[in-house]
Design a protein around this motif. Structure first.
Motif, PDB file in Angstrom:
ATOM      1  N   TRP A 116      -2.613   5.244  -4.617  1.00  0.00           N
ATOM      2  CA  TRP A 116      -2.960   5.033  -3.217  1.00  0.00           C
ATOM      3  C   TRP A 116      -2.979   6.037  -2.345  1.00  0.00           C
ATOM      4  O   TRP A 116      -3.754   6.592  -1.610  1.00  0.00           O
ATOM      5  N   GLY A 117      -1.801   7.055  -2.459  1.00  0.00           N
ATOM      6  CA  GLY A 117      -1.460   8.077  -1.643  1.00  0.00           C
ATOM      7  C   GLY A 117      -2.497   9.271  -1.892  1.00  0.00           C
ATOM      8  O   GLY A 117      -3.043   9.882  -1.024  1.00  0.00           O
ATOM      9  N   ASP A 118      -2.712   9.419  -3.242  1.00  0.00           N
ATOM     10  CA  ASP A 118      -3.783  10.519  -3.606  1.00  0.00           C
ATOM     11  C   ASP A 118      -5.043  10.121  -3.076  1.00  0.00           C
ATOM     12  O   ASP A 118      -5.823  11.085  -2.522  1.00  0.00           O
ATOM     13  N   SER A 133       0.773  -1.304   0.011  1.00  0.00           N
ATOM     14  CA  SER A 133       0.237  -0.134   0.025  1.00  0.00           C
ATOM     15  C   SER A 133       0.820   1.292  -0.076  1.00  0.00           C
ATOM     16  O   SER A 133       0.739   2.169   0.686  1.00  0.00           O
ATOM     17  N   ALA A 134       1.991   1.045  -0.852  1.00  0.00           N
ATOM     18  CA  ALA A 134       2.899   2.350  -1.029  1.00  0.00           C
ATOM     19  C   ALA A 134       2.139   3.584  -1.521  1.00  0.00           C
ATOM     20  O   ALA A 134       0.941   3.312  -2.462  1.00  0.00           O
ATOM     21  N   ASP A 135       2.329   4.898  -1.418  1.00  0.00           N
ATOM     22  CA  ASP A 135       1.594   6.136  -1.937  1.00  0.00           C
ATOM     23  C   ASP A 135       1.530   5.690  -3.574  1.00  0.00           C
ATOM     24  O   ASP A 135       0.643   6.392  -3.829  1.00  0.00           O
ATOM     25  N   ILE A 193      -6.038   8.199  -0.319  1.00  0.00           N
ATOM     26  CA  ILE A 193      -6.216   8.353   0.808  1.00  0.00           C
ATOM     27  C   ILE A 193      -5.998   9.699   1.275  1.00  0.00           C
ATOM     28  O   ILE A 193      -6.902   9.984   2.163  1.00  0.00           O
ATOM     29  N   SER A 194      -5.232  10.641   0.668  1.00  0.00           N
ATOM     30  CA  SER A 194      -5.433  12.190   0.943  1.00  0.00           C
ATOM     31  C   SER A 194      -6.784  12.733   0.657  1.00  0.00           C
ATOM     32  O   SER A 194      -7.292  13.378   1.467  1.00  0.00           O
TER      33      SER A 194
END
Length: 76
Positions: A39-41, A21-23, A43-44
């Motif tokens: 994933w990072g975007d 689950s790396a960004d 989550i943000s």
């Protein structure tokens, strides 16, 4: 408070990611294969949406506590 992610193409609410689950991991819809984003975007964006909902609900709760109603009446 839940924030759901839906595929804009098929409406599926599950996600598929490579093994971590790396960004920078690309998230895809397991039903149709549409890329949903990184994933990072995602989550943000989910955290931003949760903050907005919390602020909106907190303001409504405060309004109810002060004025005893959900209705906002504007003077003209």
């Amino acid at each position: 408070m839940n924030t759901m992610l839906y595929c804009p193409k098929c409406g599926d609410s599950s996600i598929s990611m490579p093994g971590n689950s790396a960004d920078g991991c690309v998230v895809t819809c397991p039903s149709c294969g549409t890329e949903l984003g990184l994933w990072g975007d995602l989550i943000s964006a989910a955290l931003d949406r949760a903050r907005e909902n919390l602020e909106r609900n907190s303001n409504r709760t405060l309004w109810n506590a002060l004025y005893g109603t959900d209705e906002v009446k504007i003077r003209e």
